[in-house]
Design a protein around this motif. Structure first.
Motif, PDB file in Angstrom:
ATOM      1  N   ALA A  82       0.659  -0.944   0.037  1.00 24.59           N
ATOM      2  CA  ALA A  82      -0.483   0.147   0.090  1.00 24.59           C
ATOM      3  C   ALA A  82       0.414   1.968  -0.082  1.00 24.59           C
ATOM      4  O   ALA A  82       0.944   2.654  -0.491  1.00 24.59           O
ATOM      5  CB  ALA A  82      -1.191   0.241   1.391  1.00 24.59           C
ATOM      6  N   SER A  83       1.962   1.242  -0.035  1.00 25.23           N
ATOM      7  CA  SER A  83       2.687   2.188   0.054  1.00 25.23           C
ATOM      8  C   SER A  83       3.522   2.780  -1.160  1.00 25.23           C
ATOM      9  O   SER A  83       3.397   3.817  -1.575  1.00 25.23           O
ATOM     10  CB  SER A  83       4.520   1.800   1.089  1.00 25.23           C
ATOM     11  N   LYS A  84       2.598   1.999  -2.252  1.00 27.30           N
ATOM     12  CA  LYS A  84       2.556   2.465  -3.877  1.00 27.30           C
ATOM     13  C   LYS A  84       1.172   2.702  -3.861  1.00 27.30           C
ATOM     14  O   LYS A  84       1.594   3.075  -5.090  1.00 27.30           O
ATOM     15  CB  LYS A  84       3.694   1.069  -4.573  1.00 27.30           C
ATOM     16  N   PHE A  85       1.193   3.509  -3.337  1.00 24.98           N
ATOM     17  CA  PHE A  85      -0.317   3.941  -3.225  1.00 24.98           C
ATOM     18  C   PHE A  85      -0.471   4.937  -4.613  1.00 24.98           C
ATOM     19  O   PHE A  85      -1.140   5.284  -5.152  1.00 24.98           O
ATOM     20  CB  PHE A  85      -1.035   4.359  -2.360  1.00 24.98           C
ATOM     21  N   ASP A  86       0.044   5.713  -4.959  1.00 22.30           N
ATOM     22  CA  ASP A  86       0.199   7.029  -5.883  1.00 22.30           C
ATOM     23  C   ASP A  86       0.225   5.938  -7.002  1.00 22.30           C
ATOM     24  O   ASP A  86       0.262   6.564  -8.419  1.00 22.30           O
ATOM     25  CB  ASP A  86       1.485   7.370  -5.234  1.00 22.30           C
ATOM     26  N   ASP A  87       1.620   5.269  -7.357  1.00 18.53           N
ATOM     27  CA  ASP A  87       1.028   4.117  -8.694  1.00 18.53           C
ATOM     28  C   ASP A  87      -0.162   3.371  -8.834  1.00 18.53           C
ATOM     29  O   ASP A  87      -0.501   3.741  -9.963  1.00 18.53           O
ATOM     30  CB  ASP A  87       2.068   3.053  -7.842  1.00 18.53           C
ATOM     31  N   ILE A  88      -0.859   2.963  -8.255  1.00 17.36           N
ATOM     32  CA  ILE A  88      -2.273   2.512  -7.995  1.00 17.36           C
ATOM     33  C   ILE A  88      -3.309   4.156  -8.471  1.00 17.36           C
ATOM     34  O   ILE A  88      -4.041   4.191  -9.427  1.00 17.36           O
ATOM     35  CB  ILE A  88      -3.204   2.295  -6.694  1.00 17.36           C
ATOM     36  N   ALA A  89      -3.055   5.066  -7.127  1.00 12.20           N
ATOM     37  CA  ALA A  89      -3.971   6.341  -7.908  1.00 12.20           C
ATOM     38  C   ALA A  89      -3.541   6.910  -9.272  1.00 12.20           C
ATOM     39  O   ALA A  89      -4.494   7.222 -10.005  1.00 12.20           O
ATOM     40  CB  ALA A  89      -3.051   7.008  -6.771  1.00 12.20           C
ATOM     41  N   LYS A  90      -2.496   7.002  -9.915  1.00 13.93           N
ATOM     42  CA  LYS A  90      -2.269   7.689 -11.011  1.00 13.93           C
ATOM     43  C   LYS A  90      -2.450   6.468 -12.051  1.00 13.93           C
ATOM     44  O   LYS A  90      -3.992   6.785 -13.203  1.00 13.93           O
ATOM     45  CB  LYS A  90      -1.261   7.792 -11.380  1.00 13.93           C
ATOM     46  N   ALA A  91      -2.515   5.277 -12.224  1.00 22.69           N
ATOM     47  CA  ALA A  91      -3.402   4.277 -13.382  1.00 22.69           C
ATOM     48  C   ALA A  91      -4.934   4.083 -13.512  1.00 22.69           C
ATOM     49  O   ALA A  91      -5.181   4.375 -13.854  1.00 22.69           O
ATOM     50  CB  ALA A  91      -2.416   2.960 -13.113  1.00 22.69           C
ATOM     51  N   HIS A  92      -5.356   4.228 -11.929  1.00 17.44           N
ATOM     52  CA  HIS A  92      -7.154   3.852 -11.663  1.00 17.44           C
ATOM     53  C   HIS A  92      -7.194   5.566 -12.031  1.00 17.44           C
ATOM     54  O   HIS A  92      -8.472   6.168 -12.963  1.00 17.44           O
ATOM     55  CB  HIS A  92      -6.857   3.706 -10.045  1.00 17.44           C
ATOM     56  N   GLY A  93      -6.370   6.991 -12.238  1.00 14.21           N
ATOM     57  CA  GLY A  93      -7.237   8.282 -11.702  1.00 14.21           C
ATOM     58  C   GLY A  93      -6.708   7.945 -13.317  1.00 14.21           C
ATOM     59  O   GLY A  93      -7.536   9.058 -13.939  1.00 14.21           O
ATOM     60  N   ILE A  95      -7.675   6.255 -15.706  1.00 15.66           N
ATOM     61  CA  ILE A  95      -9.113   6.317 -16.856  1.00 15.66           C
ATOM     62  C   ILE A  95     -11.078   6.761 -15.685  1.00 15.66           C
ATOM     63  O   ILE A  95     -11.368   6.938 -16.301  1.00 15.66           O
ATOM     64  CB  ILE A  95      -9.495   4.961 -16.514  1.00 15.66           C
ATOM     65  N   PHE A  96     -10.395   7.141 -14.441  1.00 17.78           N
ATOM     66  CA  PHE A  96     -11.915   6.905 -13.382  1.00 17.78           C
ATOM     67  C   PHE A  96     -11.662   8.390 -12.806  1.00 17.78           C
ATOM     68  O   PHE A  96     -12.598   8.546 -12.155  1.00 17.78           O
ATOM     69  CB  PHE A  96     -11.874   5.965 -12.383  1.00 17.78           C
ATOM     70  N   SER A  97     -11.426  10.098 -13.361  1.00 19.26           N
ATOM     71  CA  SER A  97     -10.800  10.642 -12.816  1.00 19.26           C
ATOM     72  C   SER A  97     -12.409  11.612 -13.632  1.00 19.26           C
ATOM     73  O   SER A  97     -12.835  11.931 -11.880  1.00 19.26           O
ATOM     74  CB  SER A  97      -9.714  11.627 -12.617  1.00 19.26           C
ATOM     75  N   GLU A  98     -13.308  11.415 -14.428  1.00 15.93           N
ATOM     76  CA  GLU A  98     -14.129  11.776 -14.197  1.00 15.93           C
ATOM     77  C   GLU A  98     -15.571  10.389 -13.675  1.00 15.93           C
ATOM     78  O   GLU A  98     -16.454  11.189 -13.734  1.00 15.93           O
ATOM     79  CB  GLU A  98     -13.965  11.839 -15.638  1.00 15.93           C
ATOM     80  N   ILE A  99     -15.554   9.642 -14.156  1.00 10.11           N
ATOM     81  CA  ILE A  99     -16.202   8.690 -13.686  1.00 10.11           C
ATOM     82  C   ILE A  99     -16.295   8.685 -12.162  1.00 10.11           C
ATOM     83  O   ILE A  99     -17.565   8.310 -11.645  1.00 10.11           O
ATOM     84  CB  ILE A  99     -16.351   7.699 -14.516  1.00 10.11           C
TER      85      ILE A  99
END
Length: 126
Positions: A82-93, A95-99
């Motif tokens: 979970a310390s690599k949250f920024d990597d997940i947030a970037k990939a997820h965001g 695609i999903f930043s507006e959704i």
């Protein structure tokens, strides 16, 4: 009774484990937990690359079901660090930043293969 349609990715694991990449039940599409494995079996060495590929596989499953990422209402993300949250947030965001589906991120000790760092599942509604 709701009719179900099963979506396959052609993975050798689907018949072996007895699951589908996705299942359409009524107007809801449930996409199984997805790791970022390339067609040749290789896996990106970083969490961002694995998450990005997992989301591409999810997008392909949704397309087979007649849906798209805009239809996703929920994601669940399992990570080994979970310390690599920024990597997940970037990939997820990306695609999903507006959704902005409902999302849960959970740290787990290990996924099915030690090289996997992230697994993502999704629910979409048509």
């Amino acid at each position: 009774m709701t009719e179900k349609k099963r979506i396959t990715s052609g993975s050798k694991w689907e018949p072996l484990l007895g699951y589908s990449r996705a299942v359409v039940a009524g107007n809801t599409i449930y996409v199984s937990g997805t790791c970022g494995v390339e067609a040749d079996g290789s896996v990106a060495p970083d969490m961002y690359g694995q998450a990005k590929r997992a989301l591409q596989i999810i997008e392909a499953a949704l397309a087979q079901a007649g849906a798209g990422m805009k239809d996703v209402v929920r994601t669940r993300i399992f990570v080994t660090d979970a310390s690599k949250f920024d990597d997940i947030a970037k990939a997820h965001g990306e695609i999903f930043s507006e959704i902005r589906p409902a999302t849960t991120i959970v740290e787990v000790s290990r996924l099915v293969d030690a090289c996997f760092m992230v697994e993502i599942e999704a629910v979409a509604v048509l």
